[in-house]
Structure formats: structure tokens, C-alpha cells
Design a protein around this motif. Structure first.
Motif, PDB file in Angstrom:
ATOM      1  N   UNK A  97       0.821  -1.213   0.000  1.00 38.01           N
ATOM      2  CA  UNK A  97       0.000   0.000   0.000  1.00 38.01           C
ATOM      3  C   UNK A  97       0.854   1.262   0.000  1.00 38.01           C
ATOM      4  N   UNK A  98       2.171   1.135  -0.116  1.00 37.56           N
ATOM      5  CA  UNK A  98       3.071   2.286  -0.187  1.00 37.56           C
ATOM      6  C   UNK A  98       3.799   2.287  -1.534  1.00 37.56           C
ATOM      7  N   UNK A  99       4.466   3.403  -1.801  1.00 39.49           N
ATOM      8  CA  UNK A  99       5.252   3.525  -3.022  1.00 39.49           C
ATOM      9  C   UNK A  99       6.321   2.428  -3.103  1.00 39.49           C
ATOM     10  N   UNK A 100       7.002   2.177  -1.983  1.00 34.40           N
ATOM     11  CA  UNK A 100       8.121   1.228  -1.998  1.00 34.40           C
ATOM     12  C   UNK A 100       7.669  -0.164  -2.454  1.00 34.40           C
ATOM     13  N   UNK A 101       6.705  -0.741  -1.756  1.00 31.02           N
ATOM     14  CA  UNK A 101       6.300  -2.108  -2.064  1.00 31.02           C
ATOM     15  C   UNK A 101       5.435  -2.237  -3.304  1.00 31.02           C
ATOM     16  N   UNK A 102       4.570  -1.243  -3.544  1.00 32.81           N
ATOM     17  CA  UNK A 102       3.603  -1.354  -4.646  1.00 32.81           C
ATOM     18  C   UNK A 102       4.143  -0.770  -5.957  1.00 32.81           C
ATOM     19  N   UNK A 103       4.578   0.485  -5.931  1.00 36.92           N
ATOM     20  CA  UNK A 103       5.023   1.121  -7.187  1.00 36.92           C
ATOM     21  C   UNK A 103       6.344   0.513  -7.649  1.00 36.92           C
ATOM     22  N   UNK A 104       7.367   0.559  -6.765  1.00 33.89           N
ATOM     23  CA  UNK A 104       8.663  -0.001  -7.164  1.00 33.89           C
ATOM     24  C   UNK A 104       8.595  -1.515  -7.210  1.00 33.89           C
ATOM     25  N   UNK A 105       8.009  -2.102  -6.173  1.00 32.37           N
ATOM     26  CA  UNK A 105       8.118  -3.546  -5.973  1.00 32.37           C
ATOM     27  C   UNK A 105       7.166  -4.394  -6.788  1.00 32.37           C
ATOM     28  N   UNK A 106       6.063  -3.816  -7.288  1.00 33.41           N
ATOM     29  CA  UNK A 106       5.146  -4.580  -8.149  1.00 33.41           C
ATOM     30  C   UNK A 106       5.120  -3.981  -9.560  1.00 33.41           C
TER      31      UNK A 106
END
Length: 466
Positions: free
Chosen positions: A182-191
Motif C-alpha cells: 500500500x506504499x510507493x516502496x512495495x507497490x510502485x517499485x516492488x510490483x
């Protein structure tokens, strides 16, 4: 698949063929074709909506839901699964979400669209315009209710393409992480990063050292807490020695963790810096210097500058503190429904005020000192960065964690107070230890020992609670 002239945001996913998994979350995996068809089935059910809430659990269903929103051109609003009823009510009311995707808590009154991972659709959707809003991410500010940050498809694409350059990230990589979705780190970068470049993603559900060690990836994402736990299990850390890159972000990586991780894995981690409002703007490079405590240079297309309290330029001498301002194609479109707050966060000439204090050296390397509101301490006429004092505290053998704040003081203006976790019997000795490595005026006037520091889901210390 794509009937518009707009290049797809998830380039690799749109074009990929074959049965190999492009994403796995725990034991659940999907090939590109399966993910496209499952996402299209979601898109069929939400097409025409403006914004929909996504119950952003660490599951394959969340990936399907977000890709479904991107397919249909509907703005996804990721809702943390651990958010309380009051926070959830605020996010749903503020975003005006029309639907809820995924399992719903009892207090959710929106129409619920369950995610069926077995559902498939062959419907073809045109690629939405690059300027359309892809995500509405809520920031956990230190004051007031969370604000909705509007992120366009173009900003996300610009950020990811710049990171591919900085990190040498290609389809040959296998990305591993266990960060929240639900954050930039895990969702935008990580997915989305993996689905745009085509590197298979292995999400470990939780970022446990053993799971990271077993995953066999070439590229790993973690927050400082994750890397600290990896270092506490040397066998797991050594197993990551075959990885090409270990990336740390979302909070400053303590120098002892940087050094221990480097020693155990044989390679220094890459640090980067960003915010929900700017996405990632600074990073050390895969082929460049990695300096502990520093977050590298501006990404391609991004520009930064330092300003003093009167708006004047601050020298790039590696020592002078200034307010960090950024501009570039990765910036957000504004805070939803808050035009005054949005305008206030930009300078008259269009630079975003990050609210962070930084130093920049002559080569363009950046060190983030901390938040201007809580990490810039004005004591006895000196401007002191809390981060510098925290790093000095962490070098003490008895200190495992440290947070430094300035508290009002009639004599000094603010006095430096340190909160530490570890085996500390004598706070005075710890303060003297700091005075031995930094200027005497930077030593803590008080040292308070705690069982643990209050942190949010991304590992950031919540100093407003100290």
C-alpha cells in the motif's frame, strides 16, 4: 491488446508470453497471460468508476486488483489492511471511492467487489492517457489527517525508467521483497516496477530473513528494519551474497547496519530517497560509489537544490544544511481536494518543498539529515541535524536503535534529547561518547532508554510519539 497510441504503463506485462510466473506472492503465482486475463475480469466489473479502494493485503489478489484498475483506467486507492476504522473512514470519504475491491472489514459500507483469482476475461482495453491518475496514495503526515497524493501514470513511468537506469534493473533480474503493498516502496517499485521491466517478482508475504535467503533473487528491496534483521542472522545474510543488488529505502539506513550488511554479503547496499509526493528522486548507482549515510545523486530528469530559511541558495560543500527542493517528471499532481495545501508545498518558481533538510557535496551526492519539522534542532545558536547525532549514537556498542529530538529549552532554545534501545546503564557516558565523535554542542543533554522505538509500517520512527 492496446488500441491507443499510448505506450502501456506495464510494458513487459502487456507484451509477455509464456507460462513462467511473472509474479508470485507466497505460494500463489501467475504467468503474464493469467495476470492479464484476471486483471481484465476485474476491469470488466469496475470500468466506468472514477476511484476504487483496494484492500491492499500482501496477496496475489492485491496485485490482480491494482493491475485491474490500471487496465480499466480507474484510480486505485490502496487501503492498508491494518488501518483502524477511523483512518479507513477518512480515506474512503476523502477519496470518494465508489467500490471496495477484495475482502472487506465489517465497517465498510461501499459495494464490495471480491477478487476471484480464477476469473478470466478476454476484454481488450485501450491504454489510458499518461496524465491520468493511476494511484491515490495516502500519506501518514506527522500532523492532521492523511492526505491523498495523486500519482499519474506518467510520473510512475518516469520514476521506474530512471530506476532501471540507476540500478541496471532488467528483465534478467529476479526481484525479491516482502514489503507492504500500500506504499510507493512495495507497490510502485516492488510490483509495478517488475511488471514494467519484466523481471519476475517473488513477494515473500513478510520480509523475513529466511524467506529472503531462500528466494534466490538478484535484486532485493528492504527497509532498514529488514536489513537489520537480516544482519542478525548471518547465514541468511551470506545467502544474499550472490545477489546483484540490495536496495534500502523508506528510512535512513544506520551506518552499523550498512557496514555489517556489506561485510556479510560482500557488497555495499544501494540507498535511495523519495517521498509519496515525488516518488524516488535520489539514489546511489549500481555502477557508482555507495557511501554509508548518503543517498546518492539525482535520478535522470530530476533536479534538486538547497535553500536556506530566507529562500537563498545553500552551498554544495558537503556540510551546509539546507531545505531540499526538487523538480522533475516524477512529481505528484497535488493533494486531492486540497488546492491551498498543494500550492503551499511548491515554491513560486515550481519546485516542490520536501520538508527535508539535506547536505549536498560538490559531486552532487546527497545526505538527508531529516525532517525540517522534527530533525532540524536549533540549540544554543547552532543548527544541528538529528540524523548526524543518531548515527553517532549507533556507533556506541550498547546502542541498537536511536532517535533524537529537540525539546523546548529556556536557555538553549531547544535541547537535544536522545531515545535509545539497547544495553545502556549510564546515559551520561553515552552522551560523552557522542561528544567524543561530534562537536561538543551536538551531544545529547538527556539520554532516555526505551524497550522499543515507535515505528510505522515502513519502519520510520514516529518522533511525534516520543
Amino acid at each position: 491488446m492496446n488500441h491507443s497510441n499510448q505506450p502501456p504503463l506495464l510494458t513487459a506485462l502487456a507484451a509477455a508470453v509464456g507460462d513462467d510466473p511473472c509474479v508470485s506472492v507466497g505460494d500463489d503465482a501467475m504467468s503474464p497471460g493469467e495476470l492479464r486475463a484476471a486483471a481484465a475480469a476485474v476491469a470488466d466489473r469496475i470500468a466506468g468508476a472514477d476511484r476504487v479502494a483496494v484492500h491492499a493485503t500482501a496477496t496475489i489478489e492485491t496485485v490482480i486488483a491494482v493491475v485491474g484498475c490500471l487496465t480499466a483506467g480507474v484510480t486505485a486507492v490502496p487501503v492498508p489492511p491494518d488501518s483502524g476504522p477511523a483512518e479507513r473512514r477518512h480515506v474512503l470519504a476523502d477519496s470518494a471511492a465508489q467500490l471496495w475491491l477484495g475482502d472487506a472489514p465489517e465497517d465498510v459500507e461501499l459495494p464490495v467487489v471480491p477478487i476471484d483469482r480464477a476469473a478470466r476475461s478476454a476484454t481488450s482495453y485501450p491504454e489510458p492517457g499518461a496524465e491520468s491518475a493511476a494511484l491515490l496514495v495516502y500519506t501518514s503526515g506527522t500532523t492532521g489527517a492523511p492526505k491523498g497524493v495523486v500519482l499519474s501514470r506518467a510520473a510512475i513511468a518516469s520514476c521506474l525508467d530512471a530506476l532501471y537506469d540507476a540500478w541496471g534493473w532488467t528483465a534478467e533480474d529476479t526481484l525479491v521483497h516482502g514489503l507492504p503493498l500500500f506504499h510507493v516502496h512495495g507497490l510502485v517499485l516492488g510490483v509495478l516496477g517488475a511488471l514494467r521491466v519484466g523481471s519476475p517478482l517473488k513477494h515473500t508475504v513478510r520480509p523475513k530473513p529466511a524467506a529472503y535467503a531462500e528466494a534466490g533473487g538478484s535484486l532485493y528491496f528492504g527497509v532498514p528494519t529488514v536489513w537489520s534483521r537480516v544482519c542478525a542472522e548471518p547465514a541468511a545474510a551470506r545467502a544474499l551474497g550472490s545477489a546483484r543488488l540490495l536496495v534500502s529505502g523508506s528510512a535512513p539506513l544506520p551506518m552499523p547496519v550498512f557496514e555489517k550488511l556489506s561485510a556479510l554479503t560482500g557488497a555495499a547496499p544501494v540507498e535511495r530517497y523519495g517521498m509519496s509526493e515525488t516518488l524516488i528522486t535520489l539514489s546511489t548507482r549500481h555502477d557508482g560509489e555507495r557511501r554509508p549515510g548518503w543517498v546518492g545523486t539525482a535520478l535522470p530528469g530530476v533536479h534538486t537544490r538547497l535553500r536556506d530559511e530566507r529562500g537563498g541558495p545553500v552551498p554544495h560543500d558537503g556540510e551546509s544544511l539546507g531545505q531540499l527542493q526538487v523538480t522533475g517528471p516524477t512529481l505528484f499532481d497535488g493533494y486531492l481536494g486540497l488546492p491551498a495545501k498543494t500550492a503551499e508545498s511548491f515554491t513560486e518558481d515550481g519546485w516542490f518543498r520536501t520538508g527535508d533538510i539535506a547536505v549536498v557535496d560538490a559531486g552532487g551526492f546527497h545526505r538527508i539529515v531529516g525532517r525540517e519539522s522534527v530533525d532540524l534542532i536549533k540549540s544554543g545558536g547552532y543548527r544541528i541535524g538529528a540524523g548526524e547525532v543518531e548515527q553517532a549514537l549507533l556507533a556506541h556498542p550498547g546502542v541498537r536503535e536511536a532517535a533524537v529530538v529537540g525539546v523546548p529549552d529556556d536557555d538553549l532554545g531547544q535541547r537535544i534529547v536522545a531515545y535509545v534501545v539497547g544495553e545502556v546503564a549510564d546515559g551520561t557516558a553515552v552522551a560523552e561518547f557522542v561528544a567524543g565523535t561530534l562537536s561538543v554542542h551536538k551531544r545529547p543533554r538527556e539520554v532516555r532508554v526505551l524497550e522499543s522505538l515507535p515505528r510505522n509500517a515502513m519502519g520510520k520512527v514516529q518522533k511525534n510519539l516520543l
